[in-house]
Design a protein around this motif. Structure first.
Motif, PDB file in Angstrom:
ATOM      1  N   ARG A  35       0.832  -1.199   0.000  1.00 11.37           N
ATOM      2  CA  ARG A  35       0.000   0.000   0.000  1.00 11.37           C
ATOM      3  C   ARG A  35       0.864   1.245   0.000  1.00 11.37           C
ATOM      4  O   ARG A  35       1.999   1.223   0.470  1.00 11.37           O
ATOM      5  CB  ARG A  35      -0.956   0.014   1.199  1.00 11.37           C
ATOM      6  N   VAL A  45       2.081  -4.897   3.011  1.00  6.47           N
ATOM      7  CA  VAL A  45       0.985  -5.143   3.945  1.00  6.47           C
ATOM      8  C   VAL A  45       1.009  -6.609   4.370  1.00  6.47           C
ATOM      9  O   VAL A  45       1.048  -6.926   5.548  1.00  6.47           O
ATOM     10  CB  VAL A  45      -0.373  -4.805   3.314  1.00  6.47           C
ATOM     11  N   SER A  59       1.858  -3.329  11.643  1.00  5.03           N
ATOM     12  CA  SER A  59       0.717  -2.437  11.835  1.00  5.03           C
ATOM     13  C   SER A  59      -0.630  -3.095  11.518  1.00  5.03           C
ATOM     14  O   SER A  59      -1.673  -2.568  11.890  1.00  5.03           O
ATOM     15  CB  SER A  59       0.883  -1.188  10.966  1.00  5.03           C
ATOM     16  N   VAL A  60      -0.611  -4.237  10.830  1.00  6.95           N
ATOM     17  CA  VAL A  60      -1.877  -4.886  10.462  1.00  6.95           C
ATOM     18  C   VAL A  60      -2.062  -6.247  11.121  1.00  6.95           C
ATOM     19  O   VAL A  60      -3.119  -6.864  10.969  1.00  6.95           O
ATOM     20  CB  VAL A  60      -2.009  -5.026   8.924  1.00  6.95           C
ATOM     21  N   MET A  79      -9.699  -7.323   5.583  1.00  7.84           N
ATOM     22  CA  MET A  79      -9.257  -6.231   6.439  1.00  7.84           C
ATOM     23  C   MET A  79     -10.367  -5.912   7.437  1.00  7.84           C
ATOM     24  O   MET A  79     -11.472  -5.534   7.034  1.00  7.84           O
ATOM     25  CB  MET A  79      -8.934  -4.995   5.595  1.00  7.84           C
ATOM     26  N   LEU A  82     -10.673  -1.566  10.619  1.00  9.41           N
ATOM     27  CA  LEU A  82      -9.930  -0.594   9.829  1.00  9.41           C
ATOM     28  C   LEU A  82      -9.802   0.733  10.551  1.00  9.41           C
ATOM     29  O   LEU A  82     -10.711   1.164  11.277  1.00  9.41           O
ATOM     30  CB  LEU A  82     -10.600  -0.401   8.474  1.00  9.41           C
ATOM     31  N   GLU A  85      -5.588   5.435   9.414  1.00  7.62           N
ATOM     32  CA  GLU A  85      -4.221   5.301   8.906  1.00  7.62           C
ATOM     33  C   GLU A  85      -4.053   4.147   7.930  1.00  7.62           C
ATOM     34  O   GLU A  85      -2.978   3.989   7.343  1.00  7.62           O
ATOM     35  CB  GLU A  85      -3.226   5.161  10.067  1.00  7.62           C
ATOM     36  N   ASP A  86      -5.080   3.342   7.733  1.00  2.00           N
ATOM     37  CA  ASP A  86      -5.036   2.303   6.705  1.00  2.00           C
ATOM     38  C   ASP A  86      -5.400   2.867   5.319  1.00  2.00           C
ATOM     39  O   ASP A  86      -5.292   2.154   4.318  1.00  2.00           O
ATOM     40  CB  ASP A  86      -6.014   1.169   7.039  1.00  2.00           C
ATOM     41  N   TYR A  90      -3.988   0.397  -2.463  1.00  2.00           N
ATOM     42  CA  TYR A  90      -3.483  -0.962  -2.244  1.00  2.00           C
ATOM     43  C   TYR A  90      -3.192  -1.608  -3.596  1.00  2.00           C
ATOM     44  O   TYR A  90      -4.051  -1.645  -4.476  1.00  2.00           O
ATOM     45  CB  TYR A  90      -4.511  -1.780  -1.467  1.00  2.00           C
TER      46      TYR A  90
END
Length: 115
Positions: A35, A45, A59-60, A79, A82, A85-86, A90
């Motif tokens: 992303r 990601v 972060s994910v 996802m 959410l 900041e996501d 992508y």
């Protein structure tokens, strides 16, 4: 040559969920998602290889899940939870080494997390 066709993405409220899909024109070892947010570098990601080994950005972890359907040469990114900041474009990616950007890229799909 490998063509990648992405689908999914869109606008979602914080805490919501989205699923991205990416279909490859042929089988390839590693597929994943990167992303890029405005004014930021592109970042990994998640990616998955042909035996199901996965890696995720810190972060994910715990929020996103990558999976693949080898029969369909398709990778999915589920996802959840959410956050703003996501928000990013992508891009689907395909290559040969887990965690290393491959040579093939999709056109990108916008994910916007906003209330």
């Amino acid at each position: 040559q490998v063509q990648l066709v992405e689908s999914g993405g869109g606008l979602v409220q914080p805490g919501g969920s989205l699923r991205l899909s990416c279909a490859a024109s042929r089988s390839i070892s590693v597929m994943g998602w990167y992303r890029q947010a405005p004014a930021k570098q592109r970042e990994l990601v998640a990616s998955i290889n042909y035996v199901g080994a996965r890696n995720y950005a810190d972060s994910v972890k715990g929020r996103f899940t990558i999976s693949r359907d080898s029969a369909k040469n398709t990778v999915y990114l589920e996802m959840n939870s959410l956050k703003p900041e996501d928000t990013a474009v992508y891009h689907c990616n395909a290559g040969w080494a887990l965690g290393v950007p491959g040579s093939y890229w999709g056109q990108g799909t916008q994910v916007t997390v906003s209330s």
